[in-house]
Write an enzyme that holds these catalytic residues in place. Structure first.
Site, PDB file in Angstrom:
ATOM      1  N   ASN A  12      25.846  -1.911 -16.278  1.00  0.00           N
ATOM      2  CA  ASN A  12      25.718  -1.197 -15.005  1.00  0.00           C
ATOM      3  C   ASN A  12      26.704  -1.829 -14.029  1.00  0.00           C
ATOM      4  O   ASN A  12      26.471  -2.915 -13.522  1.00  0.00           O
ATOM      5  CB  ASN A  12      24.271  -1.337 -14.496  1.00  0.00           C
ATOM      6  CG  ASN A  12      24.096  -0.735 -13.118  1.00  0.00           C
ATOM      7  OD1 ASN A  12      24.975  -0.025 -12.624  1.00  0.00           O
ATOM      8  ND2 ASN A  12      22.967  -1.008 -12.490  1.00  0.00           N
ATOM      9  N   TRP A  13      27.819  -1.117 -13.804  1.00  0.00           N
ATOM     10  CA  TRP A  13      28.871  -1.688 -12.944  1.00  0.00           C
ATOM     11  C   TRP A  13      28.576  -1.535 -11.457  1.00  0.00           C
ATOM     12  O   TRP A  13      29.325  -2.050 -10.622  1.00  0.00           O
ATOM     13  CB  TRP A  13      30.216  -1.035 -13.271  1.00  0.00           C
ATOM     14  CG  TRP A  13      30.790  -1.470 -14.588  1.00  0.00           C
ATOM     15  CD1 TRP A  13      30.336  -2.465 -15.405  1.00  0.00           C
ATOM     16  CD2 TRP A  13      31.946  -0.920 -15.235  1.00  0.00           C
ATOM     17  NE1 TRP A  13      31.136  -2.576 -16.514  1.00  0.00           N
ATOM     18  CE2 TRP A  13      32.131  -1.637 -16.441  1.00  0.00           C
ATOM     19  CE3 TRP A  13      32.849   0.104 -14.928  1.00  0.00           C
ATOM     20  CZ2 TRP A  13      33.179  -1.349 -17.319  1.00  0.00           C
ATOM     21  CZ3 TRP A  13      33.881   0.385 -15.806  1.00  0.00           C
ATOM     22  CH2 TRP A  13      34.049  -0.334 -16.983  1.00  0.00           C
ATOM     23  N   LYS A  14      27.546  -0.766 -11.115  1.00  0.00           N
ATOM     24  CA  LYS A  14      27.207  -0.565  -9.692  1.00  0.00           C
ATOM     25  C   LYS A  14      28.463  -0.122  -8.933  1.00  0.00           C
ATOM     26  O   LYS A  14      29.235   0.665  -9.458  1.00  0.00           O
ATOM     27  CB  LYS A  14      26.591  -1.843  -9.122  1.00  0.00           C
ATOM     28  CG  LYS A  14      25.477  -2.370 -10.023  1.00  0.00           C
ATOM     29  CD  LYS A  14      24.693  -3.487  -9.443  1.00  0.00           C
ATOM     30  CE  LYS A  14      23.635  -3.905 -10.469  1.00  0.00           C
ATOM     31  NZ  LYS A  14      22.684  -4.845  -9.951  1.00  0.00           N
ATOM     32  N   HIS A  97      16.887   3.256 -10.642  1.00  0.00           N
ATOM     33  CA  HIS A  97      17.274   1.844 -10.526  1.00  0.00           C
ATOM     34  C   HIS A  97      16.678   1.287  -9.229  1.00  0.00           C
ATOM     35  O   HIS A  97      16.619   1.993  -8.212  1.00  0.00           O
ATOM     36  CB  HIS A  97      18.801   1.713 -10.516  1.00  0.00           C
ATOM     37  CG  HIS A  97      19.237   0.289 -10.615  1.00  0.00           C
ATOM     38  ND1 HIS A  97      19.254  -0.543  -9.519  1.00  0.00           N
ATOM     39  CD2 HIS A  97      19.604  -0.473 -11.678  1.00  0.00           C
ATOM     40  CE1 HIS A  97      19.638  -1.754  -9.911  1.00  0.00           C
ATOM     41  NE2 HIS A  97      19.854  -1.736 -11.212  1.00  0.00           N
ATOM     42  N   GLU A  99      17.790  -0.569  -6.995  1.00  0.00           N
ATOM     43  CA  GLU A  99      18.648  -0.485  -5.796  1.00  0.00           C
ATOM     44  C   GLU A  99      18.563   0.901  -5.180  1.00  0.00           C
ATOM     45  O   GLU A  99      18.660   1.050  -3.963  1.00  0.00           O
ATOM     46  CB  GLU A  99      20.089  -0.885  -6.152  1.00  0.00           C
ATOM     47  CG  GLU A  99      20.185  -2.401  -6.330  1.00  0.00           C
ATOM     48  CD  GLU A  99      21.260  -2.874  -7.285  1.00  0.00           C
ATOM     49  OE1 GLU A  99      22.154  -2.098  -7.651  1.00  0.00           O
ATOM     50  OE2 GLU A  99      21.181  -4.056  -7.690  1.00  0.00           O
ATOM     51  N   GLU A 167      13.053  -3.921 -15.335  1.00  0.00           N
ATOM     52  CA  GLU A 167      13.925  -4.704 -14.464  1.00  0.00           C
ATOM     53  C   GLU A 167      13.127  -5.262 -13.293  1.00  0.00           C
ATOM     54  O   GLU A 167      12.978  -4.585 -12.265  1.00  0.00           O
ATOM     55  CB  GLU A 167      15.055  -3.814 -13.926  1.00  0.00           C
ATOM     56  CG  GLU A 167      15.994  -3.316 -14.998  1.00  0.00           C
ATOM     57  CD  GLU A 167      17.415  -3.228 -14.466  1.00  0.00           C
ATOM     58  OE1 GLU A 167      18.294  -3.830 -15.079  1.00  0.00           O
ATOM     59  OE2 GLU A 167      17.638  -2.603 -13.425  1.00  0.00           O
ATOM     60  N   GLY A 173      20.427  -9.597 -10.012  1.00  0.00           N
ATOM     61  CA  GLY A 173      21.525 -10.160  -9.229  1.00  0.00           C
ATOM     62  C   GLY A 173      21.200 -11.488  -8.569  1.00  0.00           C
ATOM     63  O   GLY A 173      21.938 -11.950  -7.700  1.00  0.00           O
ATOM     64  N   SER A 212      19.616 -10.398 -14.393  1.00  0.00           N
ATOM     65  CA  SER A 212      20.330 -11.658 -14.636  1.00  0.00           C
ATOM     66  C   SER A 212      20.486 -12.005 -16.119  1.00  0.00           C
ATOM     67  O   SER A 212      20.404 -13.177 -16.501  1.00  0.00           O
ATOM     68  CB  SER A 212      19.678 -12.803 -13.861  1.00  0.00           C
ATOM     69  OG  SER A 212      19.734 -12.537 -12.467  1.00  0.00           O
ATOM     70  N   GLY A 233      24.017  -6.137 -15.302  1.00  0.00           N
ATOM     71  CA  GLY A 233      24.794  -5.869 -14.092  1.00  0.00           C
ATOM     72  C   GLY A 233      25.950  -6.853 -13.998  1.00  0.00           C
ATOM     73  O   GLY A 233      26.973  -6.701 -14.672  1.00  0.00           O
ATOM     74  N   GLY A 234      25.773  -7.891 -13.194  1.00  0.00           N
ATOM     75  CA  GLY A 234      26.837  -8.863 -12.897  1.00  0.00           C
ATOM     76  C   GLY A 234      27.638  -9.310 -14.115  1.00  0.00           C
ATOM     77  O   GLY A 234      28.877  -9.252 -14.103  1.00  0.00           O
TER      78      GLY A 234
HETATM   79  P1  PGA Z   1      22.063  -8.105 -12.910  1.00  0.00           P
HETATM   80  O1  PGA Z   1      21.760  -6.562 -12.644  1.00  0.00           O
HETATM   81  O2  PGA Z   1      22.356  -8.252 -14.386  1.00  0.00           O
HETATM   82  O3  PGA Z   1      23.272  -8.408 -12.050  1.00  0.00           O
HETATM   83  O4  PGA Z   1      20.871  -8.875 -12.506  1.00  0.00           O
HETATM   84  C1  PGA Z   1      20.974  -5.816 -13.533  1.00  0.00           C
HETATM   85  C2  PGA Z   1      20.829  -4.409 -13.051  1.00  0.00           C
HETATM   86  O5  PGA Z   1      20.824  -4.187 -11.830  1.00  0.00           O
HETATM   87  O6  PGA Z   1      20.697  -3.474 -13.832  1.00  0.00           O
END
Ligand code: PGA
Length: 250
Positions: A12-14, A97, A99, A167, A173, A212, A233-234
């Site tokens: 997930n590149w956001k 998600h 966010e 999640e 993050g 994470s 994500g990250g």
């Molecule tokens: P993260 O994000 O790996 O940076 O914690 C995961 C996600 O938001 O899907």
């Protein structure tokens, strides 16, 4: 451990990367991941979807949209629909998600409608559920997982293609990952909620962990019986890190 269900690894590149970087990453990944047998998905920013899809064409990498509106068309400035994403060549859609739920006040009902909308266009929804730190501290984790999961799949015909991502919001993050034991407990619980609604098809549905995930913690997460992969994500922004996560067994 080898899983009875096909493993899924999603990036997930956001709101990160530019178009040239997105294209370069996928072109390099398709060479590196040629022999990987897991289901591999990239969720780029939607403005780069077509570029990402062109770069992934003919490879074992699928591309998904990070968010859609629940209507297929309409006066919704700035939004895109599942029909549009499907027409562009997407195969997957992130739904709910955290966010989106928190920064844009997406309700459980909106997530349900988005999930339905994705399915009508044959996009595979990757439905995200998870508790906030406050909910966790109040002992409400299982209740949140029950409500989110139930809301997201209620009214949907049982479908073993959907993917659910556990999640925990406090782990996204932050560098704080759920322990493998806690992630396994939550995911086994989500599987039981699906079983309650859909019966034994629950055993075929992939439920993955996100929050994470990195090359250092993936092996112990994947050693858990019910964890079928990861939403990253990250760490997915760096191709070498994402490949180390996918290749956790080597
Ligand atoms: P993260 O994000 O790996 O940076 O914690 C995961 C996600 O938001 O899907």
């Amino acid at each position: 451990m080898s899983h009875q269900r096909r493993e899924v690894f999603a990036a997930n590149w956001k709101m990160y990367k530019n178009g040239a970087d997105a294209e370069k990453y996928i072109k390099e990944m398709r060479v590196l991941a040629k022999k990987n047998t897991q289901e591999l998905i990239i969720f780029p920013p939607s403005i780069y979807l077509e570029r990402a899809i062109a770069a992934a064409k003919g490879s074992n990498i699928g591309v998904g949209v990070q968010n859609v509106h629940w209507e297929h068309e309409g006066a919704y400035t700035g939004d895109i629909s599942a029909s549009m994403a499907a027409e562009a060549g997407c195969d997957y859609c992130l739904c709910g998600h955290s966010e989106r739920r928190h920064y844009y006040s997406e309700s459980a009902e909106m997530v349900t409608r988005k999930t339905h909308s994705a399915l009508t266009k044959e996009l595979i929804p990757v439905i995200c559920v998870g508790e906030t730190l406050m909910e966790r501290e109040n002992g409400d984790t299982l209740e949140v997982l029950y409500n989110d999961t139930k809301a997201a799949i209620s009214g949907i015909e049982p479908n073993d293609k959907i993917i659910i991502a556990y999640e925990p919001v406090w782990a996204i993050g932050t560098g704080l990952s759920a322990t493998p034991k806690d992630a396994q407990t939550a995911i086994a619980y989500i599987r039981n909620v699906v079983r309650e609604l859909w019966g034994d098809i629950a055993d075929r549905i992939r439920i993955i962990y996100g929050g994470s995930v990195n090359p250092g913690n993936i092996a112990e997460l994947m050693a858990c019986q019910d964890i079928d992969g990861a939403l990253v994500g990250g760490a997915s922004l760096d191709l070498n890190k994402f490949m180390s996560i996918i290749n956790y067994q080597q």
